[in-house]
Design a protein around this motif. Structure first.
Motif, PDB file in Angstrom:
ATOM      1  N   ILE A  63       0.838  -1.202   0.000  1.00 57.43           N
ATOM      2  CA  ILE A  63       0.000   0.000   0.000  1.00 57.43           C
ATOM      3  C   ILE A  63       0.875   1.254   0.000  1.00 57.43           C
ATOM      4  O   ILE A  63       1.776   1.392   0.827  1.00 57.43           O
ATOM      5  N   VAL A  64       0.606   2.153  -0.926  1.00 52.77           N
ATOM      6  CA  VAL A  64       1.258   3.468  -0.962  1.00 52.77           C
ATOM      7  C   VAL A  64       0.184   4.499  -0.681  1.00 52.77           C
ATOM      8  O   VAL A  64      -0.805   4.584  -1.413  1.00 52.77           O
ATOM      9  N   ARG A  65       0.339   5.283   0.383  1.00 53.25           N
ATOM     10  CA  ARG A  65      -0.677   6.267   0.754  1.00 53.25           C
ATOM     11  C   ARG A  65      -0.236   7.686   0.386  1.00 53.25           C
ATOM     12  O   ARG A  65       0.844   8.116   0.764  1.00 53.25           O
ATOM     13  N   ILE A  66      -1.098   8.374  -0.327  1.00 54.82           N
ATOM     14  CA  ILE A  66      -0.873   9.786  -0.651  1.00 54.82           C
ATOM     15  C   ILE A  66      -2.099  10.530  -0.154  1.00 54.82           C
ATOM     16  O   ILE A  66      -3.094  10.692  -0.868  1.00 54.82           O
ATOM     17  N   ILE A 102       0.679  -3.388  -6.219  1.00 58.63           N
ATOM     18  CA  ILE A 102       0.905  -2.135  -5.497  1.00 58.63           C
ATOM     19  C   ILE A 102      -0.371  -1.294  -5.619  1.00 58.63           C
ATOM     20  O   ILE A 102      -0.811  -0.987  -6.731  1.00 58.63           O
ATOM     21  N   ILE A 103      -0.965  -0.977  -4.474  1.00 60.36           N
ATOM     22  CA  ILE A 103      -2.170  -0.136  -4.462  1.00 60.36           C
ATOM     23  C   ILE A 103      -1.792   1.267  -4.011  1.00 60.36           C
ATOM     24  O   ILE A 103      -1.220   1.451  -2.939  1.00 60.36           O
ATOM     25  N   VAL A 104      -2.108   2.263  -4.852  1.00 62.87           N
ATOM     26  CA  VAL A 104      -1.846   3.663  -4.511  1.00 62.87           C
ATOM     27  C   VAL A 104      -3.146   4.252  -3.972  1.00 62.87           C
ATOM     28  O   VAL A 104      -4.102   4.463  -4.716  1.00 62.87           O
ATOM     29  N   ASP A 105      -3.160   4.498  -2.669  1.00 61.41           N
ATOM     30  CA  ASP A 105      -4.349   4.999  -1.969  1.00 61.41           C
ATOM     31  C   ASP A 105      -4.271   6.530  -1.958  1.00 61.41           C
ATOM     32  O   ASP A 105      -3.449   7.120  -1.258  1.00 61.41           O
ATOM     33  N   ILE A 134      -9.072   6.238  -5.517  1.00 60.33           N
ATOM     34  CA  ILE A 134      -9.270   7.642  -5.150  1.00 60.33           C
ATOM     35  C   ILE A 134     -10.390   7.724  -4.128  1.00 60.33           C
ATOM     36  O   ILE A 134     -11.486   7.221  -4.358  1.00 60.33           O
ATOM     37  N   ARG A 135     -10.118   8.388  -3.019  1.00 62.71           N
ATOM     38  CA  ARG A 135     -11.127   8.535  -1.970  1.00 62.71           C
ATOM     39  C   ARG A 135     -11.947   9.807  -2.232  1.00 62.71           C
ATOM     40  O   ARG A 135     -12.729   9.854  -3.156  1.00 62.71           O
ATOM     41  N   TYR A 153      -9.640   3.081  -9.545  1.00 59.83           N
ATOM     42  CA  TYR A 153     -10.937   2.982  -8.885  1.00 59.83           C
ATOM     43  C   TYR A 153     -11.206   4.318  -8.205  1.00 59.83           C
ATOM     44  O   TYR A 153     -10.278   4.961  -7.705  1.00 59.83           O
ATOM     45  N   ALA A 154     -12.460   4.724  -8.157  1.00 64.77           N
ATOM     46  CA  ALA A 154     -12.803   5.990  -7.510  1.00 64.77           C
ATOM     47  C   ALA A 154     -14.043   5.810  -6.648  1.00 64.77           C
ATOM     48  O   ALA A 154     -15.015   5.169  -7.069  1.00 64.77           O
TER      49      ALA A 154
END
Length: 281
Positions: A63-66, A102-105, A134-135, A153-154
């Motif tokens: 998980i990569v969190r931005i 790899i999930i980019v959150d 995308i949150r 995904y959004a």
């Protein structure tokens, strides 16, 4: 006789009382020292734990969190998200043979385009499957990062896109005039102080600034078109600086699916991947 005995008793009582006081005093000091030491040790453990990188051994999803308002090239004391740190994290996942995805959150309204491009390049170089989720926000520079992944995904309540470059300034020229302040240009070159808010902007100045933003805008549009395998003319049409709802983004090809991280996990599970996620610290 009785008086002597009473005196001895009183003296004995006084002696016991003083000794007790000394014991209590020593005990109090020891208790304080032990409490302070225990607090210090606990603080040290918490600090080391919070700053230690997570052991990703056995994990198959990285998980990569931005989640910061500003994406920055480096770490700054005033806040912001460091591109250098994110790139290192992506590289570590890439070198980890256990990591499959790899999930980019993402939950960010943007920041430095150079920093976003740095992260996007790291995602494009990895041989791992990459997915962005995308949150609330995946806008501007943050969307550039998302576009570099294999699938986006959004959240159904998200705002996505905001493709464009902002070089606007807040002019203080009229306010300075009211205060009888005069701007004296002593720059070594005619456009060196071009974005100074105290400088009156001529028509030529505005042409110069628009030329800069136009060139950077073109790079942004090209990058999104290439990353998303979209027609550049369509991306240019969407790149009017507007943010799109999830439904609009899906309709226009800016995202691939409406969903959250759990949606991704469910689909990965359907592919036979039992989720063991690692946040990387």
């Amino acid at each position: 006789m009785n008086s002597s005995i009473e005196l001895v008793r009183m003296r004995g009582g006084m002696t016991i009382s003083n000794r007790t006081k000394k014991i209590l005093k020593v005990g109090y000091v020891v208790t304080v020292l032990v409490t302070v030491l225990a607090f210090w040790m606990l603080s040290l453990v918490v600090y080391l734990t919070s700053n230690a990188e997570e052991d990703c051994t056995g994990s198959n999803v990285g998980i990569v969190r931005i989640h910061e308002y500003m994406i920055l090239p480096e770490e700054y004391e005033e806040g912001g998200f460091s591109a250098d740190k994110i790139v290192r994290q992506i590289q570590e996942y890439s070198n980890n043979t256990d990591i499959k995805v790899i999930i980019v959150d993402i939950n960010s309204t943007g920041g430095s385009m150079a920093a976003a491009d740095q992260i996007a390049e790291a995602l494009q170089k990895t041989e791992k499957k990459t997915v962005a989720v995308i949150r609330d926000h995946g806008q501007s520079a943050a969307y550039l990062i998302a576009s570099a992944t294999d699938k986006i995904y959004a959240s159904k309540y998200s705002l996505t896109g905001n493709i464009g470059i902002n070089k606007s300034i807040l002019s203080r020229v009229e306010e300075n005039k009211k205060q009888n302040l005069e701007y004296i240009d002593l720059s070594s070159a005619p456009f060196k102080d071009l974005l100074n808010p105290d400088r009156p902007l001529s028509e030529l100045d505005q042409i110069k600034i628009r030329a800069i933003t136009g060139a950077l805008h073109e790079k942004f549009v090209t990058a999104v078109a290439d990353n998303r395998h979209m027609d550049k003319a369509k991306v240019a049409m969407l790149a009017d600086g507007m943010s799109y709802t999830a439904d609009e983004a899906l309709k226009n090809g800016l995202v691939d699916k409406i969903g959250d991280k759990e949606t991704i996990y469910t689909e990965l599970a359907a592919e036979g991947i039992v989720i063991r996620a690692c946040s990387g610290g």
